[in-house]
Design a protein around this motif. Structure first.
Motif, PDB file in Angstrom:
ATOM      1  N   UNK B 291      36.257  92.009   7.339  1.00  0.00           N
ATOM      2  CA  UNK B 291      36.092  90.773   8.118  1.00  0.00           C
ATOM      3  C   UNK B 291      36.449  89.567   7.270  1.00  0.00           C
ATOM      4  N   UNK B 292      37.335  88.733   7.821  1.00  0.00           N
ATOM      5  CA  UNK B 292      37.685  87.475   7.172  1.00  0.00           C
ATOM      6  C   UNK B 292      37.194  86.360   8.079  1.00  0.00           C
ATOM      7  N   UNK B 293      36.491  85.390   7.499  1.00  0.00           N
ATOM      8  CA  UNK B 293      36.011  84.261   8.288  1.00  0.00           C
ATOM      9  C   UNK B 293      36.707  82.976   7.859  1.00  0.00           C
ATOM     10  N   UNK B 294      36.934  82.120   8.833  1.00  0.00           N
ATOM     11  CA  UNK B 294      37.627  80.871   8.563  1.00  0.00           C
ATOM     12  C   UNK B 294      36.985  79.764   9.391  1.00  0.00           C
ATOM     13  N   UNK B 295      36.933  78.562   8.811  1.00  0.00           N
ATOM     14  CA  UNK B 295      36.374  77.434   9.567  1.00  0.00           C
ATOM     15  C   UNK B 295      37.487  76.685  10.288  1.00  0.00           C
ATOM     16  N   UNK B 296      37.242  76.329  11.532  1.00  0.00           N
ATOM     17  CA  UNK B 296      38.131  75.405  12.233  1.00  0.00           C
ATOM     18  C   UNK B 296      37.289  74.195  12.577  1.00  0.00           C
ATOM     19  N   UNK B 297      37.732  73.057  12.112  1.00  0.00           N
ATOM     20  CA  UNK B 297      36.965  71.859  12.426  1.00  0.00           C
ATOM     21  C   UNK B 297      37.378  71.294  13.769  1.00  0.00           C
ATOM     22  N   UNK B 298      36.398  70.958  14.560  1.00  0.00           N
ATOM     23  CA  UNK B 298      36.679  70.324  15.836  1.00  0.00           C
ATOM     24  C   UNK B 298      37.255  68.935  15.592  1.00  0.00           C
ATOM     25  N   UNK B 299      37.926  68.398  16.602  1.00  0.00           N
ATOM     26  CA  UNK B 299      38.555  67.100  16.413  1.00  0.00           C
ATOM     27  C   UNK B 299      37.978  66.058  17.360  1.00  0.00           C
ATOM     28  N   UNK B 300      36.829  66.350  17.887  1.00  0.00           N
ATOM     29  CA  UNK B 300      36.173  65.347  18.709  1.00  0.00           C
ATOM     30  C   UNK B 300      36.522  65.452  20.173  1.00  0.00           C
ATOM     31  N   UNK B 301      36.003  66.446  20.850  1.00  0.00           N
ATOM     32  CA  UNK B 301      36.177  66.564  22.288  1.00  0.00           C
ATOM     33  C   UNK B 301      35.018  67.401  22.796  1.00  0.00           C
ATOM     34  N   UNK B 302      34.197  66.808  23.635  1.00  0.00           N
ATOM     35  CA  UNK B 302      33.009  67.469  24.165  1.00  0.00           C
ATOM     36  C   UNK B 302      33.376  68.755  24.890  1.00  0.00           C
ATOM     37  N   UNK B 303      34.488  68.708  25.633  1.00  0.00           N
ATOM     38  CA  UNK B 303      34.875  69.844  26.465  1.00  0.00           C
ATOM     39  C   UNK B 303      35.181  71.085  25.623  1.00  0.00           C
ATOM     40  N   UNK B 304      35.441  70.912  24.335  1.00  0.00           N
ATOM     41  CA  UNK B 304      35.769  72.062  23.489  1.00  0.00           C
ATOM     42  C   UNK B 304      34.575  72.992  23.274  1.00  0.00           C
ATOM     43  N   UNK B 305      33.399  72.611  23.726  1.00  0.00           N
ATOM     44  CA  UNK B 305      32.288  73.545  23.702  1.00  0.00           C
ATOM     45  C   UNK B 305      32.465  74.627  24.755  1.00  0.00           C
ATOM     46  N   UNK B 306      33.299  74.359  25.742  1.00  0.00           N
ATOM     47  CA  UNK B 306      33.619  75.352  26.771  1.00  0.00           C
ATOM     48  C   UNK B 306      34.528  76.383  26.130  1.00  0.00           C
ATOM     49  N   UNK B 307      34.276  77.667  26.386  1.00  0.00           N
ATOM     50  CA  UNK B 307      34.936  78.681  25.560  1.00  0.00           C
ATOM     51  C   UNK B 307      36.459  78.716  25.654  1.00  0.00           C
ATOM     52  N   UNK B 308      36.995  78.536  26.853  1.00  0.00           N
ATOM     53  CA  UNK B 308      38.465  78.606  26.937  1.00  0.00           C
ATOM     54  C   UNK B 308      39.102  77.355  26.327  1.00  0.00           C
ATOM     55  N   UNK B 309      38.402  76.221  26.417  1.00  0.00           N
ATOM     56  CA  UNK B 309      38.911  74.993  25.792  1.00  0.00           C
ATOM     57  C   UNK B 309      38.847  75.117  24.278  1.00  0.00           C
ATOM     58  N   UNK B 310      37.782  75.738  23.798  1.00  0.00           N
ATOM     59  CA  UNK B 310      37.628  75.949  22.366  1.00  0.00           C
ATOM     60  C   UNK B 310      38.769  76.829  21.840  1.00  0.00           C
ATOM     61  N   UNK B 311      39.086  77.850  22.599  1.00  0.00           N
ATOM     62  CA  UNK B 311      40.185  78.734  22.199  1.00  0.00           C
ATOM     63  C   UNK B 311      41.496  77.960  22.140  1.00  0.00           C
ATOM     64  N   UNK B 312      41.739  77.132  23.166  1.00  0.00           N
ATOM     65  CA  UNK B 312      42.969  76.325  23.183  1.00  0.00           C
ATOM     66  C   UNK B 312      43.022  75.431  21.949  1.00  0.00           C
ATOM     67  N   UNK B 313      41.867  74.897  21.582  1.00  0.00           N
ATOM     68  CA  UNK B 313      41.818  74.009  20.425  1.00  0.00           C
ATOM     69  C   UNK B 313      42.129  74.758  19.131  1.00  0.00           C
ATOM     70  N   UNK B 314      41.602  75.947  18.978  1.00  0.00           N
ATOM     71  CA  UNK B 314      41.922  76.742  17.779  1.00  0.00           C
ATOM     72  C   UNK B 314      43.412  77.074  17.753  1.00  0.00           C
ATOM     73  N   UNK B 315      43.968  77.275  18.925  1.00  0.00           N
ATOM     74  CA  UNK B 315      45.402  77.602  18.988  1.00  0.00           C
ATOM     75  C   UNK B 315      46.278  76.381  18.725  1.00  0.00           C
ATOM     76  N   UNK B 316      45.642  75.226  18.555  1.00  0.00           N
ATOM     77  CA  UNK B 316      46.416  74.022  18.242  1.00  0.00           C
ATOM     78  C   UNK B 316      46.867  73.248  19.464  1.00  0.00           C
TER      79      UNK B 316
END
Lengths: 195, 583
Positions: B291-316
């Motif tokens: 297992x490799x773990x990595x941090x992705x820092x949020x960039x300031x968007x409340x909606x990113x707590x929603x799982x599909x939005x969070x995924x989109x955010x990690x994908x850039x």
């Protein structure tokens, strides 16, 4: 959401960004975009157009997409910020303890509205949704950005204050003037905790 | 640190660490949570450190900085071990006295003790402070005990024993069954059974699967995830390793808000230390687990707590949600099966494995098991982090633990669940809190923000505040949320200006119902809750505004054009800033 647009401007120093990308040492992919924008925002205090163009060339992501992503997240700004960013937390806990009054008082003293920067580029006033220090609200955080373009009549300001954020807790409108006073002088701020 | 190649190595390390712990040494424990730290705790720690050095007491007194202890209102906090004497609102100047008087001479400093607001008596011991006494701390058990920047501290306190147990003799299916039997439900808000989610991901086809820890705690007024990440990051890392083992994932992400620089730093440090010890990486503890773990820092968007939005955010991408199904468990990050769990959910996992599903499920109510951490804030005397068993009543939390309403005012409502939640009036204070009961009274568990408001708060203005927040944070993808929240905000602002129309309340109700029913994601579906719940319980305040009678005393602020609520920007890679040095 945002109404800002990219500024047309002269070249900016890109060496740092170039080195940063090189140090990442892997083929850039789309998921690198937000971390790169975060790095750029941190280095310049905003997102200069030439830097974004450089990222676009490096990642092969078109500028239109980069603009789309950068304009979506509130962390990014296309215009330079003041030397000190005053963030007033307007999260629920701070709100019910009177954060609005604190914010209005700051705006009144500086002559700016939310999101605006003073003419001398010393202060930018912002609302933030929540800093998670709810127990001590209302919270005001004053941070100094690494670069503040054109601050204070073009004269480079002596970096008297350490970079970084200073928290002020349980701020009342009456305390605002005294707190701001600490940032209008050029002397280093020695104490500072509390508010 | 030497790499651990087997479970035996880890046990030996733990035994060695336990033996090495000095016994009979007085310890001064300073809270290092963001609250205490930024309001003088850092200076206090430094001066305690200097005094101990000056007096050459290093062998006799040890000094320790822990994560958030929860009682933020009273910070900076100091606890003395082994006596358990508890000092609050400690100033830098008190350092000398603490060392000379209390530790050396055994005298308790009366002025630093906590005064119980109900009895007006001074309380000496931490365990006797009502704020702590009435809590049941599982997730927060080690907050305030261990140094969050030291993996050794965590291991010595029994950390990573659950991982041992899992790797020693549990199949992934058994782990899933244990978690399912425990009744653990997602602590991020929706309350989906965790075991079931893991099972879906386990069974999904595909050789690459991802595990994501959702630390995008965007609710204004909520800070429990932050405190867990800051105060005990290894607990979440351990939970994540166990989850990864159960679902068959080799790559995980921590999605943490950039507004939480200390949390980012502590998690990064935890990942680095665990990797160095071989608890992350390839062949963990000599077993077939990578297992490799990595941090992705949020960039300031409340909606990113929603799982599909969070995924989109990690994908850039722009953090916009998409229609489900397919659920992330089937097609998530880069189209692969993905398991997204909240910080607190993952923090519960090692506890369940350690104590067993049966024990865990004995805590709580019929449908909601275990404990829940609430961030208690607003017009209440003792603000801070509160962990209680599910089924505790709001009255117990607000009055017994929270000490009641500040400044002698009267209770009006408790807002549970942030902008997605609702306001609960006094008559429901005795409702036992769990996922279902909160929904019944028009609120939601949400992530656990609990804001108490007193009688001078205008509820219409309060609803407008939340509407302003969600309309600004709406990503704009679907029409009901984008336009609906905006229109509701306009009506609320109009009402507050005294320009409301007779038909406005019906219109508001209609808009709220439609937005709730037709929005794409959780943000829009729950955005009308503050309006609906205030309309339900405080309709008279709306009607009063319509009659153009004077608005309720107090907080009606100038209706503003459009308040730009923006998340903090400072935190963009705050490396080198003061805020991030406070670790």
């Amino acid at each position: 959401m945002k109404k800002e647009t990219l500024r047309q401007e002269a070249a900016v120093e890109l060496g740092g960004l170039e080195r940063h990308i090189k140090n990442l040492n892997h083929r850039l992919s789309r998921s690198d975009l937000i971390p790169l924008l975060q790095y750029t925002q941190d280095s310049y205090g905003y997102l200069p157009k030439p830097a974004l163009e450089f990222i676009s060339r490096s990642t092969r992501i078109p500028m239109s997409r980069i603009f789309g992503v950068a304009s979506f997240y509130s962390q990014f700004s296309f215009v330079p910020k003041g030397k000190f960013t005053i963030k007033v937390c307007v999260g629920t806990a701070c709100h019910v303890r009177g954060a609005d009054k604190v914010k209005s008082r700051i705006g009144e003293l500086l002559g700016v509205k939310d999101g605006e920067t003073t003419a001398d580029y010393r202060f930018t006033l912002e609302s933030v949704a929540c800093l998670g220090t709810c127990a001590l609200g209302p919270i005001v955080v004053i941070g100094s950005s690494k670069k503040a373009e054109g601050c204070c009549g073009g004269e480079p300001v002596k970096q008297a204050l350490s970079l970084g954020d200073k928290f002020y807790g349980q701020v009342s409108p009456e305390k605002v003037q005294e707190i701001l006073g600490r940032y209008t002088k050029e002397e280093p701020i020695l104490s500072g905790a509390g508010g | 640190m030497e790499k651990l190649n087997s479970i035996k190595d880890l046990r030996n390390l733990r035994e060695g660490l336990k033996k090495g712990q000095k016994t009979g040494v007085s310890t001064v424990v300073v809270c290092g949570g963001t609250g205490c730290e930024t309001f003088g705790g850092r200076e206090l720690y430094e001066s305690l450190n200097n005094i101990i050095k000056d007096r050459e007491l290093e062998g006799k007194i040890s000094l320790k900085k822990t994560g958030c202890q929860g009682f933020c209102e009273r910070g900076p906090l100091v606890t003395l071990w082994p006596t358990n004497v508890f000092y609050q609102k400690v100033k830098e100047s008190d350092a000398t006295k603490i060392i000379d008087e209390t530790i050396t001479n055994g005298n308790v400093l009366e002025n630093l003790l906590f005064t119980d607001p109900l009895t007006n008596k001074k309380v000496t011991l931490q365990s006797e402070v009502p704020f702590y006494k009435k809590q049941r701390r599982l997730v927060l058990r080690l907050n305030g005990v261990i140094d969050p920047t030291s993996i050794h501290d965590y291991i010595a306190a029994g950390g990573y024993t659950s991982l041992e147990r899992v790797l020693e003799g549990m199949s992934p299916e058994q782990v899933i069954k244990e978690v399912a039997d425990s009744g653990l439900r997602g602590r991020g808000g929706a309350g989906f059974p965790t075991g079931k989610k893991w099972e879906f991901v386990r069974k999904a086809t595909g050789d690459i699967k991802y595990i994501i820890c959702n630390g995008d705690e965007g609710d204004p007024g909520a800070f429990m995830d932050r405190s867990v990440l800051e105060g005990n990051p290894h607990l979440v890392v351990e939970g994540m390793i166990i989850a990864a083992y159960a679902i068959g994932s080799r790559k995980g992400y921590f999605y943490v808000r950039a507004e939480y620089p200390m949390a980012v730093e502590h998690v990064q440090r935890a990942i680095d230390q665990a990797s160095e010890l071989g608890l992350l990486g390839v062949d963990i503890l000599g077993k077939e687990l990578d297992l490799v773990l990595e941090i992705k820092k949020g960039a300031g968007a409340f909606v990113c707590g929603e799982e599909t939005a969070l995924i989109a955010s990690i994908e850039g991408k722009r953090g916009m949600p998409r229609i489900r199904p397919p659920y992330p468990a089937i097609s998530g990050l880069w189209g692969k099966p993905t398991c997204i769990n909240n910080v607190e959910t993952l923090a519960n996992v090692p506890i369940i494995i350690e104590k067993g599903a049966k024990w865990y499920s004995s805590i709580g109510t019929q449908g909601s098991k275990g404990t829940k951490v609430f961030a208690l804030a607003g017009n209440v005397k003792n603000t801070g982090l509160v962990e209680v068993p599910m089924g505790t009543t709001l009255r117990e939390i607000i009055f017994d633990i929270g000490g009641g309403i500040a400044k002698g005012r009267k209770f009006k409502a408790a807002q549970v669940g942030g902008p997605s939640g609702g306001c609960i009036p006094e008559e429901y204070l005795d409702t036992p809190i769990d996922y279902e009961s909160l929904q019944k009274v028009g609120a939601i568990m949400g992530s656990g923000g609990l804001i108490v408001v007193d009688d001078k708060t205008s509820m219409v203005e309060f609803a407008r505040y939340f509407m302003n927040f969600v309309q600004d944070e709406s990503c704009g993808k679907c029409v009901p949320c984008r336009i609906g929240t905006r229109r509701m905000l306009e009506i609320l602002s109009r009402l507050l200006k005294g320009e409301g129309k007779e038909s406005d309340l019906d219109l508001l109700m209609e808009l709220a119902t439609h937005t709730k029913e037709t929005s794409l994601c959780g943000l829009g579906q729950t955005a009308p809750n503050p309006v609906l719940s205030t309309l339900r319980y405080f309709r008279h305040e709306y009607e009063a505004l319509l009659k153009k009678t004077a608005p309720p005393e107090g907080t009606v602020t100038e209706p503003q054009e459009k308040v730009k609520v923006r998340h903090s920007e400072s935190a963009v890679g705050t490396t080198g800033t003061e805020a991030s040095q406070c670790g």
